[in-house]
Design a protein around this motif. Structure first.
Motif, PDB file in Angstrom:
ATOM      1  N   HIS A 127      24.781 -63.348   6.298  1.00 24.78           N
ATOM      2  CA  HIS A 127      24.069 -63.572   7.557  1.00 24.78           C
ATOM      3  C   HIS A 127      22.880 -64.479   7.281  1.00 24.78           C
ATOM      4  O   HIS A 127      22.177 -64.308   6.278  1.00 24.78           O
ATOM      5  CB  HIS A 127      23.598 -62.245   8.155  1.00 24.78           C
ATOM      6  CG  HIS A 127      22.677 -62.412   9.328  1.00 24.78           C
ATOM      7  ND1 HIS A 127      23.060 -63.032  10.499  1.00 24.78           N
ATOM      8  CD2 HIS A 127      21.375 -62.051   9.500  1.00 24.78           C
ATOM      9  CE1 HIS A 127      22.032 -63.043  11.343  1.00 24.78           C
ATOM     10  NE2 HIS A 127      21.008 -62.450  10.758  1.00 24.78           N
ATOM     11  N   TRP A 128      22.655 -65.474   8.152  1.00 27.98           N
ATOM     12  CA  TRP A 128      21.536 -66.415   7.990  1.00 27.98           C
ATOM     13  C   TRP A 128      20.472 -66.112   9.041  1.00 27.98           C
ATOM     14  O   TRP A 128      20.612 -66.516  10.200  1.00 27.98           O
ATOM     15  CB  TRP A 128      22.024 -67.850   8.129  1.00 27.98           C
ATOM     16  CG  TRP A 128      20.948 -68.873   7.906  1.00 27.98           C
ATOM     17  CD1 TRP A 128      20.174 -69.466   8.859  1.00 27.98           C
ATOM     18  CD2 TRP A 128      20.504 -69.402   6.659  1.00 27.98           C
ATOM     19  NE1 TRP A 128      19.283 -70.334   8.284  1.00 27.98           N
ATOM     20  CE2 TRP A 128      19.467 -70.313   6.930  1.00 27.98           C
ATOM     21  CE3 TRP A 128      20.889 -69.190   5.326  1.00 27.98           C
ATOM     22  CZ2 TRP A 128      18.811 -71.017   5.922  1.00 27.98           C
ATOM     23  CZ3 TRP A 128      20.234 -69.883   4.328  1.00 27.98           C
ATOM     24  CH2 TRP A 128      19.208 -70.789   4.618  1.00 27.98           C
ATOM     25  N   PRO A 129      19.378 -65.432   8.644  1.00 29.69           N
ATOM     26  CA  PRO A 129      18.344 -65.062   9.608  1.00 29.69           C
ATOM     27  C   PRO A 129      17.172 -66.040   9.670  1.00 29.69           C
ATOM     28  O   PRO A 129      16.192 -65.787  10.377  1.00 29.69           O
ATOM     29  CB  PRO A 129      17.866 -63.715   9.068  1.00 29.69           C
ATOM     30  CG  PRO A 129      17.972 -63.872   7.585  1.00 29.69           C
ATOM     31  CD  PRO A 129      19.140 -64.802   7.331  1.00 29.69           C
ATOM     32  N   PHE A 130      17.259 -67.162   8.945  1.00 27.30           N
ATOM     33  CA  PHE A 130      16.112 -68.048   8.780  1.00 27.30           C
ATOM     34  C   PHE A 130      16.055 -69.180   9.807  1.00 27.30           C
ATOM     35  O   PHE A 130      15.144 -70.007   9.758  1.00 27.30           O
ATOM     36  CB  PHE A 130      16.104 -68.639   7.364  1.00 27.30           C
ATOM     37  CG  PHE A 130      16.182 -67.602   6.277  1.00 27.30           C
ATOM     38  CD1 PHE A 130      15.118 -66.745   6.044  1.00 27.30           C
ATOM     39  CD2 PHE A 130      17.333 -67.465   5.521  1.00 27.30           C
ATOM     40  CE1 PHE A 130      15.197 -65.788   5.055  1.00 27.30           C
ATOM     41  CE2 PHE A 130      17.417 -66.505   4.519  1.00 27.30           C
ATOM     42  CZ  PHE A 130      16.344 -65.653   4.288  1.00 27.30           C
ATOM     43  N   GLY A 131      17.009 -69.250  10.699  1.00 28.32           N
ATOM     44  CA  GLY A 131      16.961 -70.261  11.751  1.00 28.32           C
ATOM     45  C   GLY A 131      17.688 -71.544  11.398  1.00 28.32           C
ATOM     46  O   GLY A 131      18.037 -71.809  10.234  1.00 28.32           O
TER      47      GLY A 131
END
Length: 344
Positions: free
Chosen positions: A80-84
């Motif tokens: 999952h990429w939560p950094f935008g």
């Protein structure tokens, strides 16, 4: 879809596990190796020439990429990429900037060695630190121009709309590949890989031919052995790190644009893509080996430092008048013999 009869699903457990392990090792080894290299370039190395200019820029490129790896490692572990979207774009842009920047800087080193050995007299006005800096600037502009288009379209995509999982630079539609990514691939493969590959092979071949000529027989066997070892290490790392990935990238692009529809080939390309990508990423760990074998100045710097440390361990003083006198005369004699040869 790639084909109605072919499975288009990637093996996430295989891909992300491999990425997580390899990228973690590359982060540790690449950070240590390139920090040591930068320390030698900045603090220890007293003599700098055009070759070391290319090496410094190569080390900077490696470090910029290494600093983005913790975000990628988190993504591979969490899936999952939560950094935008912005940080995803920066991360991917630095990845391709590093890879093709490394290819171009290694090519610069190869061309510089070619000029120094094959055309030692005519290249004296070409091989200068000032021109090397200009070439490095052009390399940076080229790789940035090739990587920047990635910022023109959204880099993150929803993998599972029900839980909001975001992917980074994955799961693009075939339309996106056909309209954007395939064009980027064509540019970076031509300018960033094919042309440098031809130049590296040509320069190495010409250097080997020059060393076999009678005019070079007066050079010491040790000097020739060093050049041969230099060429072998250079080509080995170049081909090992970059050739498999770039060939596979072309096939992968053909697959995503539906130009390739053979199910067996598609399966091989999908399986090999993460493997070749990991091999390509490892280049920032191997680049310091290039530094050592390419520059005799760096070798002498490291050997001198090690010898100084050993003398201190055994209680000897740092200066020996007789030793310095002998070294000075040997260096003077060597300079007279090889006065017409350029520094590599």
């Amino acid at each position: 879809m790639v084909s109605t009869n072919c499975s288009s699903e990637d093996s996430d457990s295989f891909k992300y596990t491999l990425y997580g392990c390899v990228f973690s090792m590359v982060f540790v080894l690449g950070l240590i190796a390139n920090c040591v290299a930068m320390y030698i370039f900045i603090c220890t190395l007293k003599v700098r020439n055009e070759t070391t200019t290319y090496m410094i820029n190569l080390a900077i490129s490696d470090l910029l990429f290494v600093f983005t790896l913790p975000f990628r490692i988190f993504y591979f572990v969490a899936k999952h990429w939560p950094f935008g979207d912005t940080l995803c774009t920066i991360s991917v842009t630095l990845f391709y900037t590093n890879m093709y920047g490394s290819i171009l800087f290694l090519t610069c080193i190869s061309v510089d060695r070619f000029l120094a050995i094959v055309h030692p007299f005519r290249s004296k006005t070409i091989r200068t630190k000032k021109k090397a800096k200009i070439i490095c600037l052009l390399v940076w502009l080229t790789v940035i121009a090739g990587s920047a288009p990635a910022a023109t379209f959204r880099s993150t995509n929803s993998a599972k709309k029900d839980n909001g999982t975001e992917t980074c630079f994955e799961n693009f539609s075939n339309d996106t590949w056909q309209t954007h990514i395939s064009k980027i691939v064509i540019f970076i493969e031509t300018v960033g890989f094919l042309i440098p590959l031809i130049l590296n092979v040509f320069c190495s071949t010409m250097v080997l031919k020059t060393l076999k000529k009678p005019v070079t027989l007066s050079r010491s066997k040790l000097n020739k052995a060093k050049v041969l070892k230099m060429i072998c290490v250079h080509l080995l790392i170049f081909c090992f790190c970059f050739v498999p990935y770039n060939i596979n990238l072309v096939l992968y692009s053909l697959m995503r644009t539906q130009a390739l529809s053979n199910c067996s080939v598609i399966t091989i390309v999908r399986t090999m893509y993460p493997i070749t990508l990991c091999i390509a990423v490892s280049n920032c760990c191997f680049d310091p080996i290039i530094y050592y074998f390419t520059s005799e100045t760096i070798q002498n710097s490291i050997k001198k430092k090690n010898w100084s440390n050993r003398r201190k361990e055994f209680g000897f003083s740092d200066t020996f008048p007789s030793e310095n006198f002998i070294q000075h005369n040997l260096q003077t004699l060597k300079a007279k013999i090889f006065d017409n040869e350029s520094t590599i």
